[in-house]
Design a protein around this motif. Structure first.
Motif, PDB file in Angstrom:
ATOM      1  N   PHE A 179     -33.390  -7.121  39.509  1.00 33.78           N
ATOM      2  CA  PHE A 179     -33.653  -6.110  40.365  1.00 33.78           C
ATOM      3  C   PHE A 179     -34.787  -4.913  39.865  1.00 33.78           C
ATOM      4  O   PHE A 179     -35.550  -4.261  40.228  1.00 33.78           O
ATOM      5  CB  PHE A 179     -32.621  -5.410  41.216  1.00 33.78           C
ATOM      6  N   PRO A 180     -34.224  -4.322  38.651  1.00 35.36           N
ATOM      7  CA  PRO A 180     -35.220  -3.288  37.814  1.00 35.36           C
ATOM      8  C   PRO A 180     -36.410  -3.952  37.324  1.00 35.36           C
ATOM      9  O   PRO A 180     -37.324  -3.046  37.039  1.00 35.36           O
ATOM     10  CB  PRO A 180     -34.194  -2.726  36.856  1.00 35.36           C
ATOM     11  N   GLY A 181     -36.602  -5.104  37.403  1.00 30.80           N
ATOM     12  CA  GLY A 181     -37.773  -5.693  36.933  1.00 30.80           C
ATOM     13  C   GLY A 181     -37.467  -6.103  35.123  1.00 30.80           C
ATOM     14  O   GLY A 181     -38.374  -6.537  34.518  1.00 30.80           O
ATOM     15  N   SER A 230     -25.001 -13.280  38.772  1.00 37.93           N
ATOM     16  CA  SER A 230     -24.299 -11.856  38.631  1.00 37.93           C
ATOM     17  C   SER A 230     -25.669 -11.068  38.403  1.00 37.93           C
ATOM     18  O   SER A 230     -25.283  -9.957  38.285  1.00 37.93           O
ATOM     19  CB  SER A 230     -23.044 -11.802  37.737  1.00 37.93           C
ATOM     20  N   ILE A 231     -26.526 -11.586  37.423  1.00 38.93           N
ATOM     21  CA  ILE A 231     -27.602 -10.692  37.136  1.00 38.93           C
ATOM     22  C   ILE A 231     -28.243  -9.827  38.085  1.00 38.93           C
ATOM     23  O   ILE A 231     -29.005  -8.926  37.649  1.00 38.93           O
ATOM     24  CB  ILE A 231     -28.623 -11.456  36.287  1.00 38.93           C
ATOM     25  N   PHE A 232     -28.001 -10.189  39.415  1.00 37.45           N
ATOM     26  CA  PHE A 232     -28.779  -9.542  40.311  1.00 37.45           C
ATOM     27  C   PHE A 232     -27.817  -8.609  41.089  1.00 37.45           C
ATOM     28  O   PHE A 232     -28.007  -8.004  42.142  1.00 37.45           O
ATOM     29  CB  PHE A 232     -29.148 -10.677  41.579  1.00 37.45           C
ATOM     30  N   PHE A 233     -26.520  -8.708  40.447  1.00 34.06           N
ATOM     31  CA  PHE A 233     -25.796  -7.568  40.929  1.00 34.06           C
ATOM     32  C   PHE A 233     -25.305  -6.599  39.860  1.00 34.06           C
ATOM     33  O   PHE A 233     -24.533  -5.717  40.057  1.00 34.06           O
ATOM     34  CB  PHE A 233     -23.918  -8.416  41.008  1.00 34.06           C
ATOM     35  N   GLN A 234     -26.457  -6.529  39.057  1.00 35.59           N
ATOM     36  CA  GLN A 234     -26.052  -5.542  37.949  1.00 35.59           C
ATOM     37  C   GLN A 234     -26.974  -4.400  38.188  1.00 35.59           C
ATOM     38  O   GLN A 234     -28.240  -4.138  38.831  1.00 35.59           O
ATOM     39  CB  GLN A 234     -26.598  -6.073  36.720  1.00 35.59           C
ATOM     40  N   THR A 235     -26.508  -3.116  37.887  1.00 32.60           N
ATOM     41  CA  THR A 235     -27.028  -1.969  38.125  1.00 32.60           C
ATOM     42  C   THR A 235     -27.897  -1.528  36.755  1.00 32.60           C
ATOM     43  O   THR A 235     -27.790  -2.261  36.025  1.00 32.60           O
ATOM     44  CB  THR A 235     -26.202  -0.794  38.271  1.00 32.60           C
ATOM     45  N   ILE A 236     -29.000  -0.641  36.688  1.00 33.89           N
ATOM     46  CA  ILE A 236     -29.576  -0.214  35.826  1.00 33.89           C
ATOM     47  C   ILE A 236     -28.739   0.160  34.606  1.00 33.89           C
ATOM     48  O   ILE A 236     -29.341   0.114  33.304  1.00 33.89           O
ATOM     49  CB  ILE A 236     -30.750   0.906  36.163  1.00 33.89           C
ATOM     50  N   GLY A 282     -15.601 -13.581  45.563  1.00 33.74           N
ATOM     51  CA  GLY A 282     -15.125 -13.123  44.484  1.00 33.74           C
ATOM     52  C   GLY A 282     -16.175 -13.155  43.425  1.00 33.74           C
ATOM     53  O   GLY A 282     -17.064 -13.926  43.309  1.00 33.74           O
ATOM     54  N   PHE A 283     -15.761 -12.245  42.280  1.00 29.23           N
ATOM     55  CA  PHE A 283     -17.027 -12.148  41.168  1.00 29.23           C
ATOM     56  C   PHE A 283     -16.553 -13.446  40.229  1.00 29.23           C
ATOM     57  O   PHE A 283     -15.933 -13.313  39.150  1.00 29.23           O
ATOM     58  CB  PHE A 283     -16.538 -10.927  40.382  1.00 29.23           C
ATOM     59  N   THR A 284     -16.976 -14.572  40.476  1.00 30.36           N
ATOM     60  CA  THR A 284     -16.802 -15.688  39.767  1.00 30.36           C
ATOM     61  C   THR A 284     -18.158 -16.178  38.784  1.00 30.36           C
ATOM     62  O   THR A 284     -18.059 -16.972  38.356  1.00 30.36           O
ATOM     63  CB  THR A 284     -16.581 -16.886  40.763  1.00 30.36           C
ATOM     64  N   GLU A 285     -19.065 -15.506  39.286  1.00 29.62           N
ATOM     65  CA  GLU A 285     -20.277 -15.709  38.420  1.00 29.62           C
ATOM     66  C   GLU A 285     -20.767 -17.210  38.317  1.00 29.62           C
ATOM     67  O   GLU A 285     -20.971 -17.559  37.197  1.00 29.62           O
ATOM     68  CB  GLU A 285     -20.208 -15.050  37.003  1.00 29.62           C
ATOM     69  N   PRO A 286     -21.206 -17.732  39.508  1.00 24.87           N
ATOM     70  CA  PRO A 286     -21.590 -19.164  39.433  1.00 24.87           C
ATOM     71  C   PRO A 286     -23.096 -19.117  38.770  1.00 24.87           C
ATOM     72  O   PRO A 286     -23.643 -18.174  38.926  1.00 24.87           O
ATOM     73  CB  PRO A 286     -21.778 -19.549  40.977  1.00 24.87           C
ATOM     74  N   ASP A 287     -23.345 -20.361  38.282  1.00 28.27           N
ATOM     75  CA  ASP A 287     -24.502 -20.338  37.493  1.00 28.27           C
ATOM     76  C   ASP A 287     -25.577 -20.573  38.910  1.00 28.27           C
ATOM     77  O   ASP A 287     -25.438 -21.233  39.646  1.00 28.27           O
ATOM     78  CB  ASP A 287     -24.481 -21.723  36.756  1.00 28.27           C
ATOM     79  N   MET A 288     -26.952 -20.362  38.437  1.00 28.67           N
ATOM     80  CA  MET A 288     -28.079 -20.584  39.101  1.00 28.67           C
ATOM     81  C   MET A 288     -28.874 -21.481  38.263  1.00 28.67           C
ATOM     82  O   MET A 288     -28.624 -21.598  36.891  1.00 28.67           O
ATOM     83  CB  MET A 288     -29.123 -19.629  38.971  1.00 28.67           C
ATOM     84  N   ILE A 298     -42.012 -17.666  32.844  1.00 24.95           N
ATOM     85  CA  ILE A 298     -41.284 -17.037  33.919  1.00 24.95           C
ATOM     86  C   ILE A 298     -40.802 -18.239  34.601  1.00 24.95           C
ATOM     87  O   ILE A 298     -41.527 -19.337  34.824  1.00 24.95           O
ATOM     88  CB  ILE A 298     -42.205 -16.225  34.784  1.00 24.95           C
ATOM     89  N   HIS A 299     -39.549 -18.028  35.140  1.00 24.18           N
ATOM     90  CA  HIS A 299     -38.855 -19.348  35.785  1.00 24.18           C
ATOM     91  C   HIS A 299     -38.401 -18.793  37.198  1.00 24.18           C
ATOM     92  O   HIS A 299     -38.275 -17.646  37.442  1.00 24.18           O
ATOM     93  CB  HIS A 299     -37.375 -19.394  34.894  1.00 24.18           C
ATOM     94  N   ASP A 300     -38.345 -19.613  37.992  1.00 25.32           N
ATOM     95  CA  ASP A 300     -37.803 -19.500  39.515  1.00 25.32           C
ATOM     96  C   ASP A 300     -36.375 -19.807  39.689  1.00 25.32           C
ATOM     97  O   ASP A 300     -35.911 -20.783  38.677  1.00 25.32           O
ATOM     98  CB  ASP A 300     -38.565 -20.078  40.420  1.00 25.32           C
ATOM     99  N   ALA A 301     -35.373 -19.216  40.385  1.00 19.70           N
ATOM    100  CA  ALA A 301     -33.858 -19.498  40.541  1.00 19.70           C
ATOM    101  C   ALA A 301     -33.648 -20.142  41.763  1.00 19.70           C
ATOM    102  O   ALA A 301     -34.228 -19.969  42.858  1.00 19.70           O
ATOM    103  CB  ALA A 301     -33.288 -18.140  40.442  1.00 19.70           C
TER     104      ALA A 301
END
Length: 449
Positions: free
Chosen positions: A30-32, A55-61, A72-78, A101-104
């Motif tokens: 999210f922050p880039g 979970s990388i998209f649930f992380q704050t700055i 739940g916070f199970t952090e499944p893989d993409m 650069i990779h796509d998810a």
């Protein structure tokens, strides 16, 4: 066909001169920030994808976690798959290094809706479903500042080659640009090695503030370039013992840093739909402006994503405070630059340089798209000094999020899941900020209240 034949010419030229040692497999959060893995070249050549937790998209700055998971916070893989068209050198690396650069995607192969690059691809796809191709051109403003090791100390301009701090109020000065010539030389060199085309570099109004313009083109590719460029500029600055910062307002009393975005749209025959048969402004053009005016207040939370972002919107201080539109008028939030009718475009001057380029471009395009689809009329063109008009944008991240959370039309374009997660993450960041006691509070409240 081997992967080496599928990467851009600039990357192949780099590998002709450098033995490939490592590949940085990256994706923007999210922050880039570039998240991912550094993989030895031999291993990368054998793999078609790799995994990272969603979970990388649930992380704050700050690195904390927002409560955005639904199961739940199970952090499944993409599954992250490389876009080989993005392969580019990391010219500052000691050994031969490529960035890709990779796509998810999820485990069923569907794009992850909250991934910023996927959000932008979604918006571009909506345009193309209607026979439209959006074209954008970003302008990047940033500061070169002295190394700031202690966050409690104020940020100061970098020292120029004359041994004096970079001067303010020197917009467009070639002498001022020469002050940091060695840094600029490396920016040019790195950009050439990476195959990124710079349209120009100018001195802006702030002390040590520069602007780099990129040539117009495909929104996703230009967002990729801005994503790469931020790292490139930081590395060039570090080489010369200074910092590059993309904060919206890094220095008190100086102008903020923007990422102005120029927009146009072409049809299936490559004709600018903002230009009529006789060169006149078309209904699509006016509706695009109307869409920006109607939906941009809600999109501010995306294009101005931090508490610091709102310090930039200061009356009479080189940043817009409203959504007026005008021709060749830099006091308006929406500006129609001087051009031929065939090159007619609208410049959105509201985004800050602290934005995620994928999300910012997506949000701006989404507003224009909604305007054309909903046939939203533009307000009357503004003439004169728009700073004398009323402010029309939120004053804080909290206020901006209030508007964003109610903007169902905007959610429908950007993606419902993205809108849900983004709001939760940004609310969490705002709450983190409110727990910090500032120097102003200690100075003025400690003994006076």
């Amino acid at each position: 066909m081997s992967w080496n034949d599928r990467i851009p010419a600039a990357a192949r030229d780099y590998l002709d001169k450098n033995r490939l040692d490592e590949v940085e497999c990256v994706i923007a959060d999210f922050p880039g920030i570039a998240r991912g893995k550094a993989v030895p070249a031999a291993k990368w050549e054998r793999q078609q994808y790799f995994h990272l937790p969603n979970s990388i998209f649930f992380q704050t700055i700050t690195g904390d976690w927002a409560e955005a998971a639904t199961d739940g916070f199970t952090e499944p893989d993409m599954i992250l798959r490389p876009d080989l068209d993005t392969a580019t050198a990391a010219p500052w690396a000691v050994d031969g290094t490529l960035q890709v650069i990779h796509d998810a995607f999820d485990m069923s192969g569907q794009p992850i809706g909250v991934a910023p690059r996927n959000v932008l691809k979604r918006v571009v796809a909506l345009y193309r479903e209607r026979g439209w191709t959006p074209i954008i051109a970003p302008e990047m403003e940033f500061y070169l500042v002295g190394k700031n090791i202690d966050p409690a100390k104020e940020i100061v301009p970098m020292m120029g080659r004359t041994g004096r701090p970079a001067a303010a109020r020197q917009a467009y000065s070639m002498t001022a640009v020469d002050e940091y010539g060695p840094v600029i030389d490396d920016i040019y060199e790195y950009a050439e090695i990476q195959g990124i085309e710079i349209d120009g570099i100018t001195q802006e109004g702030g002390a040590g503030q520069l602007e780099i313009n990129l040539r117009h083109g495909d929104p996703v590719r230009l967002a990729d370039d801005v994503f790469f460029f931020k790292r490139l500029i930081r590395e060039a600055a570090l080489k010369h013992d200074c910092f590059a910062t993309f904060m919206a307002k890094p220095i008190e009393g100086e102008p903020g840093s923007a990422m102005h975005i120029h927009h146009s749209v072409v049809d299936t025959k490559g004709r600018n739909i903002f230009c009529g048969p006789n060169g006149e402004e078309t209904p699509d053009f006016l509706n695009f402006v109307g869409g920006l005016q109607r939906h941009m207040p809600a999109a501010i939370a995306v294009i101005a994503p931090y508490v610091n972002s709102y310090r930039r919107y200061v009356r009479n201080h080189a940043a817009p405070i409203n959504l007026e539109w005008g021709r060749d008028n830099r006091t308006t939030g929406l500006r129609v630059p001087v051009s031929s009718p065939e090159a007619r475009r609208i410049e959105n001057r509201l985004p800050g340089m602290d934005c995620n380029p994928y999300l910012c471009i997506a949000a701006s395009l989404a507003c224009g798209y909604l305007g054309m689809v909903q046939q939203t009329p533009a307000g009357q063109m503004f003439e004169g000094d728009a700073y004398k008009s009323d402010a029309e944008i939120p004053y804080s991240l909290s206020d901006a999020l209030d508007l964003f959370e109610e903007a169902k039309d905007l959610h429908g374009v950007l993606g419902e899941e993205f809108a849900r997660v983004y709001s939760i993450v940004k609310r969490t960041e705002n709450e983190e900020f409110l727990q910090v006691i500032s120097p102003w509070e200690r100075e003025h409240l400690l003994l006076n209240v």
